[in-house]
Write a protein that holds these residues in place. Structure first.
Motif, PDB file in Angstrom:
ATOM      1  N   VAL A   7       0.839  -1.203   0.000  1.00  0.00           N
ATOM      2  CA  VAL A   7       0.000   0.000   0.000  1.00  0.00           C
ATOM      3  C   VAL A   7       0.873   1.250   0.000  1.00  0.00           C
ATOM      4  CG1 VAL A   7      -1.556   1.369   1.446  1.00  0.00           C
ATOM      5  CG2 VAL A   7      -2.038  -1.040   1.030  1.00  0.00           C
ATOM      6  N   THR A   8       1.925   1.254   0.831  1.00  0.00           N
ATOM      7  CA  THR A   8       2.805   2.421   0.887  1.00  0.00           C
ATOM      8  C   THR A   8       3.455   2.668  -0.465  1.00  0.00           C
ATOM      9  OG1 THR A   8       3.271   1.683   3.110  1.00  0.00           O
ATOM     10  CG2 THR A   8       4.596   3.489   2.272  1.00  0.00           C
ATOM     11  N   VAL A   9       4.011   1.607  -1.029  1.00  0.00           N
ATOM     12  CA  VAL A   9       4.724   1.777  -2.303  1.00  0.00           C
ATOM     13  C   VAL A   9       3.748   2.207  -3.395  1.00  0.00           C
ATOM     14  CG1 VAL A   9       5.989   0.548  -4.086  1.00  0.00           C
ATOM     15  CG2 VAL A   9       6.582   0.230  -1.695  1.00  0.00           C
ATOM     16  N   LEU A  10       2.551   1.616  -3.356  1.00  0.00           N
ATOM     17  CA  LEU A  10       1.541   1.996  -4.343  1.00  0.00           C
ATOM     18  C   LEU A  10       1.196   3.483  -4.200  1.00  0.00           C
ATOM     19  CD1 LEU A  10       0.005   0.331  -6.492  1.00  0.00           C
ATOM     20  CD2 LEU A  10      -1.966   0.446  -4.971  1.00  0.00           C
ATOM     21  N   GLY A  11       1.058   3.914  -2.944  1.00  0.00           N
ATOM     22  CA  GLY A  11       0.808   5.337  -2.699  1.00  0.00           C
ATOM     23  C   GLY A  11       1.912   6.196  -3.280  1.00  0.00           C
ATOM     24  N   PHE A  12       3.146   5.770  -3.072  1.00  0.00           N
ATOM     25  CA  PHE A  12       4.292   6.501  -3.610  1.00  0.00           C
ATOM     26  C   PHE A  12       4.199   6.599  -5.123  1.00  0.00           C
ATOM     27  CE2 PHE A  12       7.547   5.588  -0.034  1.00  0.00           C
ATOM     28  CZ  PHE A  12       6.838   6.442   0.775  1.00  0.00           C
ATOM     29  N   ILE A  13       3.908   5.448  -5.735  1.00  0.00           N
ATOM     30  CA  ILE A  13       3.884   5.442  -7.201  1.00  0.00           C
ATOM     31  C   ILE A  13       2.764   6.336  -7.719  1.00  0.00           C
ATOM     32  CG2 ILE A  13       3.472   3.976  -9.213  1.00  0.00           C
ATOM     33  CD1 ILE A  13       4.904   1.741  -7.684  1.00  0.00           C
ATOM     34  N   LEU A  14       1.583   6.256  -7.055  1.00  0.00           N
ATOM     35  CA  LEU A  14       0.466   7.092  -7.504  1.00  0.00           C
ATOM     36  C   LEU A  14       0.802   8.570  -7.339  1.00  0.00           C
ATOM     37  CD1 LEU A  14      -2.631   5.140  -6.229  1.00  0.00           C
ATOM     38  CD2 LEU A  14      -1.984   5.591  -8.577  1.00  0.00           C
ATOM     39  N   THR A  15       1.397   8.920  -6.184  1.00  0.00           N
ATOM     40  CA  THR A  15       1.786  10.316  -5.973  1.00  0.00           C
ATOM     41  C   THR A  15       2.709  10.778  -7.083  1.00  0.00           C
ATOM     42  OG1 THR A  15       2.001   9.564  -3.724  1.00  0.00           O
ATOM     43  CG2 THR A  15       2.447  11.875  -4.125  1.00  0.00           C
TER      44      THR A  15
ATOM     45  N   GLN B 281      -5.355  21.683 -20.519  1.00  0.00           N
ATOM     46  CA  GLN B 281      -4.578  20.895 -19.553  1.00  0.00           C
ATOM     47  C   GLN B 281      -5.067  21.134 -18.139  1.00  0.00           C
ATOM     48  OE1 GLN B 281      -3.393  23.181 -21.637  1.00  0.00           O
ATOM     49  NE2 GLN B 281      -1.447  22.608 -22.538  1.00  0.00           N
ATOM     50  N   GLN B 282      -5.842  22.205 -17.950  1.00  0.00           N
ATOM     51  CA  GLN B 282      -6.213  22.556 -16.595  1.00  0.00           C
ATOM     52  C   GLN B 282      -7.323  21.684 -16.033  1.00  0.00           C
ATOM     53  OE1 GLN B 282      -3.451  24.025 -16.012  1.00  0.00           O
ATOM     54  NE2 GLN B 282      -4.616  24.979 -14.384  1.00  0.00           N
ATOM     55  N   SER B 283      -8.021  20.959 -16.898  1.00  0.00           N
ATOM     56  CA  SER B 283      -9.139  20.167 -16.396  1.00  0.00           C
ATOM     57  C   SER B 283      -8.606  19.051 -15.498  1.00  0.00           C
ATOM     58  CB  SER B 283      -9.928  19.595 -17.561  1.00  0.00           C
ATOM     59  OG  SER B 283      -9.050  18.857 -18.387  1.00  0.00           O
ATOM     60  N   PRO B 284      -9.361  18.716 -14.443  1.00  0.00           N
ATOM     61  CA  PRO B 284      -8.830  17.796 -13.441  1.00  0.00           C
ATOM     62  C   PRO B 284      -8.538  16.411 -13.987  1.00  0.00           C
ATOM     63  CG  PRO B 284     -10.875  18.854 -12.716  1.00  0.00           C
ATOM     64  CD  PRO B 284     -10.668  19.236 -14.127  1.00  0.00           C
TER      65      PRO B 284
ATOM     66  N   TYR C  76       2.992   9.470 -10.076  1.00  0.00           N
ATOM     67  CA  TYR C  76       2.364   9.456 -11.390  1.00  0.00           C
ATOM     68  C   TYR C  76       1.504  10.701 -11.598  1.00  0.00           C
ATOM     69  CZ  TYR C  76      -0.246   7.888 -15.420  1.00  0.00           C
ATOM     70  OH  TYR C  76      -0.793   7.812 -16.668  1.00  0.00           O
ATOM     71  N   PHE C  77       0.855  11.156 -10.505  1.00  0.00           N
ATOM     72  CA  PHE C  77      -0.076  12.271 -10.679  1.00  0.00           C
ATOM     73  C   PHE C  77       0.565  13.638 -10.462  1.00  0.00           C
ATOM     74  CE2 PHE C  77      -3.206   8.894 -10.138  1.00  0.00           C
ATOM     75  CZ  PHE C  77      -4.054   9.200 -11.177  1.00  0.00           C
ATOM     76  N   THR C  78       1.855  13.666 -10.194  1.00  0.00           N
ATOM     77  CA  THR C  78       2.532  14.955 -10.053  1.00  0.00           C
ATOM     78  C   THR C  78       3.181  15.304 -11.384  1.00  0.00           C
ATOM     79  OG1 THR C  78       2.955  14.458  -7.762  1.00  0.00           O
ATOM     80  CG2 THR C  78       4.218  16.258  -8.733  1.00  0.00           C
ATOM     81  N   LYS C  79       2.705  16.383 -11.956  1.00  0.00           N
ATOM     82  CA  LYS C  79       3.224  16.767 -13.268  1.00  0.00           C
ATOM     83  C   LYS C  79       3.442  18.265 -13.308  1.00  0.00           C
ATOM     84  CE  LYS C  79      -0.039  14.703 -15.557  1.00  0.00           C
ATOM     85  NZ  LYS C  79      -0.795  13.476 -15.653  1.00  0.00           N
TER      86      LYS C  79
ATOM     87  N   LEU D  85      -6.090  11.753  -4.841  1.00  0.00           N
ATOM     88  CA  LEU D  85      -7.430  11.802  -4.247  1.00  0.00           C
ATOM     89  C   LEU D  85      -7.916  13.240  -4.207  1.00  0.00           C
ATOM     90  CD1 LEU D  85      -7.451   9.254  -1.313  1.00  0.00           C
ATOM     91  CD2 LEU D  85      -8.617   9.144  -3.495  1.00  0.00           C
ATOM     92  N   PHE D  86      -7.109  14.103  -3.626  1.00  0.00           N
ATOM     93  CA  PHE D  86      -7.413  15.524  -3.610  1.00  0.00           C
ATOM     94  C   PHE D  86      -6.475  16.179  -4.607  1.00  0.00           C
ATOM     95  CE2 PHE D  86      -8.518  13.785   0.454  1.00  0.00           C
ATOM     96  CZ  PHE D  86      -9.808  14.264   0.631  1.00  0.00           C
ATOM     97  N   ARG D  87      -7.005  16.490  -5.748  1.00  0.00           N
ATOM     98  CA  ARG D  87      -6.126  16.991  -6.787  1.00  0.00           C
ATOM     99  C   ARG D  87      -5.930  18.483  -6.633  1.00  0.00           C
ATOM    100  NH1 ARG D  87      -5.922  14.287 -12.178  1.00  0.00           N
ATOM    101  NH2 ARG D  87      -3.913  15.149 -11.636  1.00  0.00           N
TER     102      ARG D  87
END
Lengths: 518, 170
Positions: free
Chosen positions: A81-89, A507-510, A91-94, A109-111
């Motif tokens: 779960v921790t590693v998955l959280g890391f990967i998701l964080t 690009q601004q759309s969530p 992936y969604f940081t751009k 979760l909270f974009r």
């Protein structure tokens, strides 16, 4: 490395994405940031095992075979779960740089989407905590004029990518536009010339001669006397936490101030410092709102000074040690170094003989260097300081000096004055003096001219408003290259090449994820 | 309005509405009467014989001194309200205030980041509002209380328009 940076032909050059492409931070960054969480998981599940090992008991108990699957499964789930959280964080940081803005999207979760105007950059820092430094990573901090948190934080990027990004941001902020023929080409990093560096010996000396050391010595003597008088040997045990705290404080100052170097480049002032965690700050020209040169009585022995500045993005120095070091322009320096730093901050001193005026501001008395001091009639209000408290103006800045023992010189450029106020209490009214307070952005410097003669203060109040008004009119652009070089090469920020369509920024759309490779 | 020593010469100050005194009186009552009542409680208890400590003189002195200070502040309120003034000049707004500790502040229009109008419950009843100016500096603590609502709205529009025309960066 992020997958969207293609392999370049030239190994040294870092390829830069074309304008508007969304990029990701380094995949290892959540692990570098969240290593504490991983270590905690390891500790939690490994503690029992190690304890048994150390105590010489059998590592596996009789009923271990029954429990083992549950333990392994539990540990595995937490880890996954921790590693998955890391990967998701990750992936969604751009982030993206285009059309005069830097944009960062983060969170799954909270974009959060954030954009900051490049020409509003107040400072840009590259920070390398120890662990990130080991892996060759760096954090980029982009400050705009909001004293809260950093506007944009990109953690972590590869060091060369971070430097490249800094160069690009600074070049855009300065008003340079990418060559339309070769948009792929990176903005060249501005050449820099070293100005000064603080040797470690002087840093240690400055720490030993600080006010803190003075109180340590006094406190030590007092506690020795106390314990001798009361014959209480246990007394020293109470000092242990204090000693630990002091050691941590000294170490913090040493770690932050070690190897301090300042350099000048067309992008602004570059500061580098740090022993384990290193930091490289860039202050673009004209971003210093106010400056203070201070000297304590102990430092006068060696002629040392400290320079602190107010910069809009850095905020006030509270208990946070990081802000304190970021707002320090020179941790400890001698007079020539102070003068060269002043020359960097105020390239146009506005006076034919800046050396004499600044020297008078640092150590002068009475009317040396054209300073106007507290009038003789008010000497009872400041019996020691009245010959020091005073002001002088040049064409570009107001100089306020104060303090006979704790000497201070505050410099506020005219075009950075926000608002002003005259203050007068009942006692000051009796002596016909008044205080002039200049308001600048939050920071360690709070300019206040104390006990100036009433007429002088009032005429300064008027003249200063006029000067600030003139200086504001002269400063037309936040893009410093545009103000210095009015050449047509720099101007076309408004040409159709640069601003092709002003698209409504899809690009601004969530839900935007970008057609990125990787 | 009388011009004080630290004011720039030749300024005709706008005064705030005299009705603002009422707002200050309500504030004063809430702050001070409660304090005085709370501080009088020990005296009552001592007189009733419920409490042995504090001694009678202390139980009398503390609320008495508080009361005197409160009355002193009460008497100052009308003068303090009269001392509040503002003046629009070509390039900046002047705000002054205070009797003993006087302050005259100038806020250039080009430095204003935004302008707030706040209305409290008592102010609303009297048709007043408080205008607050913000620059990039937290030290700019420039608020003009007790403006008639119409004047507040006019001033806000005026400041916004002038700020727009003279806007500078930081």
């Amino acid at each position: 490395m992020t997958a969207n940076v293609p392999e370049a032909g030239a190994p040294s050059a870092v390829p830069v994405a074309p304008d508007g492409e969304w990029l990701r931070v380094h995949p290892a960054s959540p692990f570098v940031r969240g290593w504490v969480a991983l270590a905690a998981i390891g500790f939690f599940f490994g503690r029992d095992f190690f304890e048994r090992l150390l105590q010489g008991r059998p590592v596996f108990e009789q009923d271990f075979a029954g429990r083992a699957p549950w333990l392994v499964a539990g540990g595995g789930i937490v880890l996954v779960v921790t590693v998955l959280g890391f990967i998701l964080t990750w992936y969604f940081t751009k982030y993206q740089i285009s059309e005069g803005y830097v944009r960062v999207n983060s969170g799954f979760l909270f974009r959060q989407q954030r954009q900051a105007r490049l020409d509003r950059v107040q400072a840009i820092d590259i920070v390398q905590p120890l662990l990130a430094r080991i892996f060759g990573l760096a954090e980029l901090k982009f400050e705009v004029a909001d004293a809260g948190e950093s506007a944009v934080k990109l953690a972590y990027l590869r060091m060369d990518v971070a430097r490249q990004l800094r160069a690009t941001i600074l070049a855009r902020a300065a008003g340079m536009v990418p060559d339309p023929a070769r948009p792929q080409e990176a903005a060249p990093e501005a050449p820099e010339h070293p100005v000064l560096s603080v040797p470690p010996s002087r840093l240690i000396g400055s720490l030993l001669l600080s006010e803190q050391s003075f109180f340590v010595v006094v406190g030590g003597i007092a506690s020795v006397i106390l314990s001798a008088v009361t014959e209480n040997r246990g007394f020293f045990f109470y000092l242990i936490p204090a000693v630990l705290g002091l050691a941590a404080s000294y170490w913090g100052s040493f770690n932050k101030g070690y190897n301090f170097t300042a350099a000048i480049s067309p992008d602004g002032i570059r500061l580098r410092y740090g022993l384990l965690d290193t930091q490289a700050q860039t202050l673009p020209p004209g971003r210093v709102q106010a400056l203070k040169v201070a000297q304590s009585p102990l430092w006068r022995i060696f002629g040392w000074y400290r320079i602190q500045v107010n910069v809009a993005g850095y905020g006030a120095a509270g208990s946070n040690g990081e802000t304190a070091s970021r707002t320090t322009l020179l941790p400890v320096g001698k007079l020539p170094e102070v003068m060269s730093m002043l020359a960097l901050v105020l390239p146009d001193p506005g006076t034919p003989e800046p050396g004499r005026i600044f020297a008078a501001g640092l150590s002068g008395l009475d009317s040396d260097g054209g300073f106007v001091t507290t009038p003789l009639r008010a000497r009872f209000l400041a019996p020691l300081g009245w010959r020091r408290n005073g002001f002088a103006t040049t064409d570009s800045a107001l100089l306020i000096r104060s303090g006979r023992w704790w000497r201070e010189l505050v410099v506020v450029p005219h075009q950075r004055t926000q608002s002003m106020a005259l203050h007068q209490g009942p006692l000051a009214r009796r002596f016909r003096v008044a205080d002039l307070v200049l308001h600048t952005t939050a920071g360690p410097v709070s300019p206040r001219l104390t006990q100036a003669g009433l007429d002088e203060a009032r005429s300064l109040f008027d003249a200063q408003s006029a000067r600030a008004r003139l200086a504001r009119k002269r400063q037309i652009s936040e893009q410093w290259l545009a103000t210095v070089v009015p050449a047509p090469v720099v101007a076309p920020v408004v040409t159709p090449v640069v601003v092709p369509t002003q698209t409504p920024l899809p690009q601004q759309s969530p839900q935007q994820e970008g057609p990125q490779r990787g | 309005m009388r011009t004080e020593a630290i004011d720039p010469p030749g300024i005709s100050w706008h005064r705030v509405s005299p009705k603002y005194v009422t707002v200050r009186l309500v504030q004063w009552a809430i702050e001070n009467l409660i304090t005085v009542v709370v501080l009088t409680l020990p005296l009552v208890f001592v007189l009733l014989g419920w409490w042995r400590w504090p001694p009678l003189w202390l139980a009398i002195t503390v609320p008495a001194v508080t009361l005197v200070l409160a009355v002193w502040r009460l008497l100052l309120i009308p003068r303090q309200v009269r001392a509040i003034g503002y003046a629009e000049r070509d390039d900046d707004l002047l705000v002054r205030g205070g009797i003993f500790f006087q302050r005259t502040m100038t806020v250039p229009y080009g430095r204003m980041q935004y302008v707030d109008i706040g209305v409290g419950p008592v102010e609303r009843g009297l048709g007043l509002c408080t205008l607050k100016l913000h620059t990039a500096s937290p030290g700019t603590n420039a608020s003009i209380p007790g403006l008639p609502a119409a004047e507040g709205a006019r001033l806000r529009e005026q400041l916004a328009a002038r700020g727009e025309a003279r806007l500078a960066g930081l």
